[in-house]
Design a protein around this motif. Structure first.
Motif, PDB file in Angstrom:
ATOM      1  N   ASP A 118       1.986 -77.007 -19.641  1.00  9.59           N
ATOM      2  CA  ASP A 118       2.540 -78.345 -19.414  1.00  9.59           C
ATOM      3  C   ASP A 118       1.443 -79.379 -19.164  1.00  9.59           C
ATOM      4  OD1 ASP A 118       5.112 -77.319 -19.650  1.00  9.59           O
ATOM      5  OD2 ASP A 118       5.272 -76.905 -17.507  1.00  9.59           O
ATOM      6  N   LEU A 119       0.209 -78.905 -18.930  1.00  6.74           N
ATOM      7  CA  LEU A 119      -0.907 -79.830 -18.709  1.00  6.74           C
ATOM      8  C   LEU A 119      -1.453 -80.403 -20.018  1.00  6.74           C
ATOM      9  CD1 LEU A 119      -2.868 -77.811 -16.000  1.00  6.74           C
ATOM     10  CD2 LEU A 119      -1.829 -80.061 -15.648  1.00  6.74           C
ATOM     11  N   LYS A 120      -1.061 -79.817 -21.144  1.00  8.89           N
ATOM     12  CA  LYS A 120      -1.582 -80.283 -22.428  1.00  8.89           C
ATOM     13  C   LYS A 120      -1.220 -81.750 -22.656  1.00  8.89           C
ATOM     14  CE  LYS A 120      -1.711 -75.857 -24.871  1.00  8.89           C
ATOM     15  NZ  LYS A 120      -1.205 -75.072 -26.014  1.00  8.89           N
ATOM     16  N   GLY A 121      -2.228 -82.524 -23.031  1.00 12.41           N
ATOM     17  CA  GLY A 121      -2.015 -83.941 -23.294  1.00 12.41           C
ATOM     18  C   GLY A 121      -1.987 -84.815 -22.060  1.00 12.41           C
ATOM     19  N   LYS A 122      -2.157 -84.212 -20.885  1.00 13.45           N
ATOM     20  CA  LYS A 122      -2.120 -84.966 -19.636  1.00 13.45           C
ATOM     21  C   LYS A 122      -3.501 -85.518 -19.277  1.00 13.45           C
ATOM     22  CE  LYS A 122       2.207 -83.816 -18.620  1.00 13.45           C
ATOM     23  NZ  LYS A 122       3.312 -84.810 -18.645  1.00 13.45           N
ATOM     24  N   ASN A 123      -3.485 -86.587 -18.505  1.00 10.16           N
ATOM     25  CA  ASN A 123      -4.698 -87.111 -17.887  1.00 10.16           C
ATOM     26  C   ASN A 123      -4.738 -86.583 -16.454  1.00 10.16           C
ATOM     27  OD1 ASN A 123      -5.657 -88.785 -20.049  1.00 10.16           O
ATOM     28  ND2 ASN A 123      -3.998 -90.210 -19.585  1.00 10.16           N
ATOM     29  N   LEU A 124      -5.768 -85.804 -16.149  1.00  5.96           N
ATOM     30  CA  LEU A 124      -5.851 -85.113 -14.860  1.00  5.96           C
ATOM     31  C   LEU A 124      -6.989 -85.677 -14.021  1.00  5.96           C
ATOM     32  CD1 LEU A 124      -4.882 -82.711 -13.081  1.00  5.96           C
ATOM     33  CD2 LEU A 124      -6.578 -81.292 -14.277  1.00  5.96           C
ATOM     34  N   GLY A 125      -6.692 -86.023 -12.785  1.00  3.41           N
ATOM     35  CA  GLY A 125      -7.718 -86.465 -11.861  1.00  3.41           C
ATOM     36  C   GLY A 125      -8.467 -85.269 -11.290  1.00  3.41           C
ATOM     37  N   ILE A 126      -9.793 -85.321 -11.351  1.00  2.00           N
ATOM     38  CA  ILE A 126     -10.622 -84.231 -10.822  1.00  2.00           C
ATOM     39  C   ILE A 126     -11.788 -84.816 -10.046  1.00  2.00           C
ATOM     40  CG2 ILE A 126     -10.014 -82.683 -12.728  1.00  2.00           C
ATOM     41  CD1 ILE A 126     -12.825 -83.210 -13.874  1.00  2.00           C
ATOM     42  N   TYR A 127     -12.475 -83.954  -9.281  1.00  2.00           N
ATOM     43  CA  TYR A 127     -13.673 -84.349  -8.558  1.00  2.00           C
ATOM     44  C   TYR A 127     -14.908 -83.889  -9.315  1.00  2.00           C
ATOM     45  CZ  TYR A 127     -10.614 -85.118  -4.519  1.00  2.00           C
ATOM     46  OH  TYR A 127      -9.626 -85.563  -3.676  1.00  2.00           O
ATOM     47  N   ASN A 128     -15.930 -84.692  -9.274  1.00  2.00           N
ATOM     48  CA  ASN A 128     -17.180 -84.344  -9.921  1.00  2.00           C
ATOM     49  C   ASN A 128     -17.809 -83.119  -9.253  1.00  2.00           C
ATOM     50  OD1 ASN A 128     -19.326 -84.767 -11.780  1.00  2.00           O
ATOM     51  ND2 ASN A 128     -20.545 -85.678 -10.149  1.00  2.00           N
ATOM     52  N   GLY A 129     -18.190 -82.141 -10.051  1.00  2.00           N
ATOM     53  CA  GLY A 129     -18.896 -80.981  -9.521  1.00  2.00           C
ATOM     54  C   GLY A 129     -18.021 -79.861  -9.007  1.00  2.00           C
ATOM     55  N   TYR A 130     -16.708 -80.042  -8.992  1.00  2.00           N
ATOM     56  CA  TYR A 130     -15.825 -78.987  -8.506  1.00  2.00           C
ATOM     57  C   TYR A 130     -15.489 -78.007  -9.635  1.00  2.00           C
ATOM     58  CZ  TYR A 130     -14.941 -80.960  -3.895  1.00  2.00           C
ATOM     59  OH  TYR A 130     -15.082 -81.390  -2.605  1.00  2.00           O
ATOM     60  N   ILE A 131     -15.239 -76.756  -9.249  1.00  2.00           N
ATOM     61  CA  ILE A 131     -14.899 -75.705 -10.208  1.00  2.00           C
ATOM     62  C   ILE A 131     -13.410 -75.410 -10.081  1.00  2.00           C
ATOM     63  CG2 ILE A 131     -15.295 -73.312 -10.883  1.00  2.00           C
ATOM     64  CD1 ILE A 131     -18.114 -73.585  -9.720  1.00  2.00           C
ATOM     65  N   TYR A 132     -12.702 -75.456 -11.203  1.00  2.00           N
ATOM     66  CA  TYR A 132     -11.262 -75.268 -11.180  1.00  2.00           C
ATOM     67  C   TYR A 132     -10.880 -73.948 -11.846  1.00  2.00           C
ATOM     68  CZ  TYR A 132     -11.278 -80.133  -9.719  1.00  2.00           C
ATOM     69  OH  TYR A 132     -11.505 -81.286  -9.026  1.00  2.00           O
ATOM     70  N   HIS A 133      -9.593 -73.634 -11.799  1.00  2.00           N
ATOM     71  CA  HIS A 133      -9.083 -72.397 -12.363  1.00  2.00           C
ATOM     72  C   HIS A 133      -9.588 -72.238 -13.806  1.00  2.00           C
ATOM     73  CE1 HIS A 133      -6.158 -69.574 -14.109  1.00  2.00           C
ATOM     74  NE2 HIS A 133      -5.948 -69.162 -12.878  1.00  2.00           N
TER      75      HIS A 133
END
Length: 236
Positions: A118-133
């Motif tokens: 469901d994340l496909k095509g979404k604009n996601l807010g993230i933090y610089n330098g963080y590692i995600y799933h």
């Protein structure tokens, strides 16, 4: 004879410079010492049981591990081995509590985000330098998710409400606290949970206290419900 507070040695706890409420809460923005918050309350309880005062040292995340290894700080709480480059160089506490990476979205859109697809095509807010799933990282690298770097949760909230991003990924306690601070009618957590993880304290091997004594204190705080009470104080 009872030791005066001023005469007690201090345990030096780190808190990361980017920490935000309810983990670290500064009474005045110019102050560097937390007045309250989950991390301060937890540190105070640990130090109290060990007959110590607390001292807080503000550090950028990349400097915390070197400070632990050199003895510049004694304890780093609300962390986990996977976030350290060399976790074997420090002692690890029993599990404090379990956290999760969740997604903050506009209210009524939470059920629309229940699978990674469901994340496909979404604009996601993230933090610089963080590692995600890994699945999220793969989708970002494949261009299936567009990302926007945010400075903090206040910035993320503004971008969501303006429609500039569809979701913000962060630690569940931070998101719940932000939503409860006057945004219940506008924001909510999506159904999707990116990942869950256990959180610990890491002790420097230079701490000068038998690690099993600190482990015993933390186990006692868990068994009596004190750690749960600290969290519920800020995120009911």
């Amino acid at each position: 004879m009872r030791v005066a507070a001023a005469d007690k040695p201090s345990l030096r706890f780190s808190y990361w410079a980017e920490a935000s409420p309810p983990f670290v809460m500064l009474d005045q923005p110019t102050k560097k010492i937390p007045e309250t918050g989950v991390l301060k309350d937890l540190a105070d309880q640990i130090a109290l049981q060990l007959g110590r005062n607390t001292q807080f040292i503000n550090l950028p995340v990349p400097r915390i591990e070197p400070f632990l290894n050199s003895g510049g700080i004694d304890i780093d709480c609300i962390t986990q081995p996977g976030w350290k480059e060399h976790p074997e160089t420090m002692h690890w506490s029993p599990v404090l509590f379990t956290g999760a990476d969740r997604f903050m979205v506009k209210r009524s859109e939470g059920h629309q985000l229940s699978r990674f697809e469901d994340l496909k095509g979404k604009n996601l807010g993230i933090y610089n330098g963080y590692i995600y799933h890994p699945d999220i990282t793969r989708m970002i690298e494949a261009g299936e998710i567009k990302t926007v770097k945010v400075t903090d949760l206040d910035h993320a909230v503004q971008l969501i409400l303006l429609g500039r991003i569809d979701a913000m990924i962060d630690f569940d306690i931070l998101l719940e606290y932000k939503i409860a601070a006057g945004f219940e009618d506008q924001l909510e957590l999506a159904d999707l949970v990116a990942e869950t993880y256990d959180l610990y304290c890491a002790y420097s091997k230079h701490i000068g206290i038998d690690p099993t004594l600190i482990d015993g204190v933390i186990n006692s705080l868990k068994e009596t419900g004190a750690i749960d009470a600290i969290i519920k104080k800020y995120v009911p």
